[in-house]
Design an enzyme around this catalytic site. Structure first.
Site, mmCIF file in Angstrom:
data_model
loop_
_atom_site.group_PDB
_atom_site.id
_atom_site.type_symbol
_atom_site.label_atom_id
_atom_site.label_comp_id
_atom_site.label_asym_id
_atom_site.label_seq_id
_atom_site.Cartn_x
_atom_site.Cartn_y
_atom_site.Cartn_z
ATOM 1 N N LYS A 158 25.384 -23.863 67.369
ATOM 2 C CA LYS A 158 25.588 -23.147 66.105
ATOM 3 C C LYS A 158 26.546 -23.871 65.173
ATOM 4 O O LYS A 158 27.501 -24.507 65.618
ATOM 5 C CB LYS A 158 26.145 -21.749 66.391
ATOM 6 N N GLY A 164 23.540 -16.812 57.229
ATOM 7 C CA GLY A 164 22.132 -16.612 56.882
ATOM 8 C C GLY A 164 21.176 -17.140 57.930
ATOM 9 O O GLY A 164 20.028 -17.445 57.636
ATOM 10 N N GLY A 165 21.662 -17.224 59.166
ATOM 11 C CA GLY A 165 20.794 -17.652 60.262
ATOM 12 C C GLY A 165 20.488 -19.142 60.267
ATOM 13 O O GLY A 165 19.664 -19.601 61.056
ATOM 14 N N GLU A 200 27.202 -21.979 72.570
ATOM 15 C CA GLU A 200 27.460 -20.800 73.400
ATOM 16 C C GLU A 200 26.225 -20.437 74.199
ATOM 17 O O GLU A 200 25.125 -20.917 73.939
ATOM 18 C CB GLU A 200 28.021 -19.630 72.576
ATOM 19 N N LYS A 201 26.440 -19.603 75.187
ATOM 20 C CA LYS A 201 25.358 -19.116 76.031
ATOM 21 C C LYS A 201 24.384 -18.368 75.129
ATOM 22 O O LYS A 201 24.788 -17.604 74.265
ATOM 23 C CB LYS A 201 25.962 -18.163 77.070
ATOM 24 N N HIS A 208 22.012 -6.455 68.441
ATOM 25 C CA HIS A 208 23.072 -6.820 67.498
ATOM 26 C C HIS A 208 23.720 -5.506 67.068
ATOM 27 O O HIS A 208 23.093 -4.670 66.434
ATOM 28 C CB HIS A 208 22.459 -7.559 66.298
ATOM 29 N N ARG A 291 33.788 -8.903 54.138
ATOM 30 C CA ARG A 291 33.266 -8.363 52.877
ATOM 31 C C ARG A 291 32.462 -7.102 53.161
ATOM 32 O O ARG A 291 32.229 -6.745 54.305
ATOM 33 C CB ARG A 291 32.339 -9.395 52.230
ATOM 34 N N VAL A 294 25.428 -5.517 53.252
ATOM 35 C CA VAL A 294 24.212 -4.912 52.692
ATOM 36 C C VAL A 294 23.997 -3.520 53.304
ATOM 37 O O VAL A 294 23.686 -2.561 52.610
ATOM 38 C CB VAL A 294 22.980 -5.810 52.995
#
Ligand code: ADP
Length: 449
Positions: A158, A164-165, A200-201, A208, A291, A294
């Site tokens: 990552k 934003g993925g 990470e694993k 989520h 922040r 959405v």
């Protein structure tokens, strides 16, 4: 309290902030790009300033233009909404340097949480459980392979600056890791101009689940429960609900307390969301968003607390209006993000809206800047509306959502309403049995049919 707030955003969130300001007796200044001159947030604000041409980098991301607009109109605070400059620590500093208040956490906190490697370290220090993985950035393929051996496959590479993925690559084996590492690094560099990555694993069937935090500048912190945002496509949320069908009251209280105590330790202020993956009864910290999100309305629907109002109040120095004991959870809320996209191919569908009818009735909320005759521009996010419903039972909320989706009329453009209709009538969703991969699998199966 502030007299005038500049809203550095567009679309539904600009309207959402405007509404909170109005109810607090605060004047608003809208900013807009040239293509947004006819947008609803511009029409409703007390004043409006054009800050540049259509591309976001020249308008909604143009820090100097926004600061100038605020100074010219005499605004005393700036609300950044979500996206754009909302997690930009340099912007928050600029706002303060010009004698105004940034409605959000301190620039130091934004910076700390904006880098996911630092955020993870801070989370560990503050007592939050994290996904097992590298303690810091991983610089070479050899280092990556060593981590793979240590934590076991699959792993996910990552981007530290990710969002934003983007910049995330999964490797199921040693053989796949070298490619995943190189690709993630490359994507991180091109998307975020920062090629720092960590490992990470990769959890295989998590949900989520995120916790909403509200904090003031005086050390008071409360949590407003959780949201389940497991329904995702390409790591982007599609539908959210609160409370999570996966948690019982005890688990809810426990994660809320862990999150609150971590925020106190960190000295966090304003609103924030701690995102976790949840698998086999365990929570793992993923990241923190400094922040408004959405999906904040589902929390507002179950708590009755106006998050934007509280955000503005605490930014002005006021003490939090609630202690944890004052926060009561009632019923179930679900939000559908309705995008101007083909519901099967997801190809964006900008264009002119013909007829527009938003559903109404008891416990139905539509946050949107759309209206009949408005042209959805192609240069921004494709979300055109959020439909949020509340029910005393989850089933009641689902029935209401089904009714409201049927009532929604948006003509002239394609939207993802038909997708939501399919999701919410699927037995798995009705039973609350879904994880972060459910939607992708559902879409795959739909394609085959
Ligand atoms: P972004 O900031 O780009 O949204 P996040 O770290 O919040 O990235 O992750 C977004 C999504 O990616 C998560 O909700 C989850 O679906 C998936 N994801 C991220 N890390 C992992 C992991 N370790 N295991 C499984 N899925 C993950």
């Amino acid at each position: 309290m502030f007299e005038k707030v500049l809203i550095a955003n567009r679309g539904e969130i600009a309207l959402r902030i405007h509404r909170a300001c109005q109810e607090m007796g605060i004047k608003t200044v809208a900013v807009h790009s040239t293509v947004d001159a006819n947008a609803m947030h511009v029409k409703l604000a007390d004043e409006a300033v054009c800050i540049g041409p259509a591309p976001a980098k020249d308008s909604y991301l143009n820090k100097a233009a926004i600061i100038s607009a605020a100074l010219i109109t005499g605004a005393d605070a700036i609300h950044p909404g979500y996206g754009f400059l909302s997690e930009n620590a340099d912007f928050a500093e600029m706002v303060a340097a010009h004698g105004m208040t940034f409605i959000g956490p301190t620039p130091e906190m934004i910076r700390k949480m904006g880098d996911k490697v630092t955020a993870k370290k801070t989370a560990i220090e503050s007592g939050l459980p994290v996904v097992p993985g590298s303690d810091g950035d991983v610089k070479t393929i050899e280092e990556a392979l060593a981590w793979g051996d240590k934590i076991g496959y699959p792993v996910i590479v990552k981007a530290a600056a990710g969002g934003g993925g983007k910049g995330m690559k999964v490797a199921h084996s040693k053989e796949e890791l070298a490619d995943a590492f190189t690709l993630a690094k490359r994507e991180a560099k091109s998307s975020f101009a920062n090629d720092t990555v960590y490992i990470e694993k990769y959890l295989q069937t998590p949900r989520h689940i995120e916790v909403q935090i509200l904090a003031d500048n005086h050390g008071n912190v409360v949590h407003l429960g959780e949201r389940d945002c497991s329904l995702q496509r390409r790591h982007q949320k599609v539908l959210e609900e609160s409370p999570s069908p996966a948690l019982n009251d005890e688990q809810r209280q426990k994660i809320g307390e862990i999150a609150t105590s971590a925020m106190k330790k960190m000295g966090y202020s304003n609103v924030g969301t701690i995102e976790f993956l949840y698998e086999n009864g365990q929570f793992y910290f993923l990241e923190m968003n400094t922040r408004l999100q959405v999906e904040h309305p589902v929390t507002e629907m179950v708590t009755g607390i106006d998050l934007v109002r509280e955000q503005i109040r605490v930014a002005s120095g006021a003490v939090l209006g609630y202690t944890q004991k004052d926060v009561h959870f009632s019923g179930y809320a679900i939000e559908c993000r309705i995008n101007a996209e083909d519901p099967e191919t997801f190809i964006p569908s900008p264009g002119k809206i013909g007829s527009w009818h938003a559903p109404g009735g008891l416990s139905v909320r539509v946050d949107s800047g759309m209206y009949a005759g408005y042209t959805v521009p192609s240069c921004y996010d494709s979300m055109v509306a959020k439909l949020i419903v509340h029910g005393r039972s989850r089933n009641g909320a689902l029935m209401r959502l089904k009714r409201a989706l049927e009532e929604f009329v948006i003509e002239g453009i394609s939207t993802t309403i038909p997708l939501h209709q399919k999701i919410i009538t699927h037995p798995d969703f009705i039973d609350g049995q879904y994880n972060i991969h459910w939607l992708e699998k559902f879409l795959e199966n739909n394609k085959k049919d």
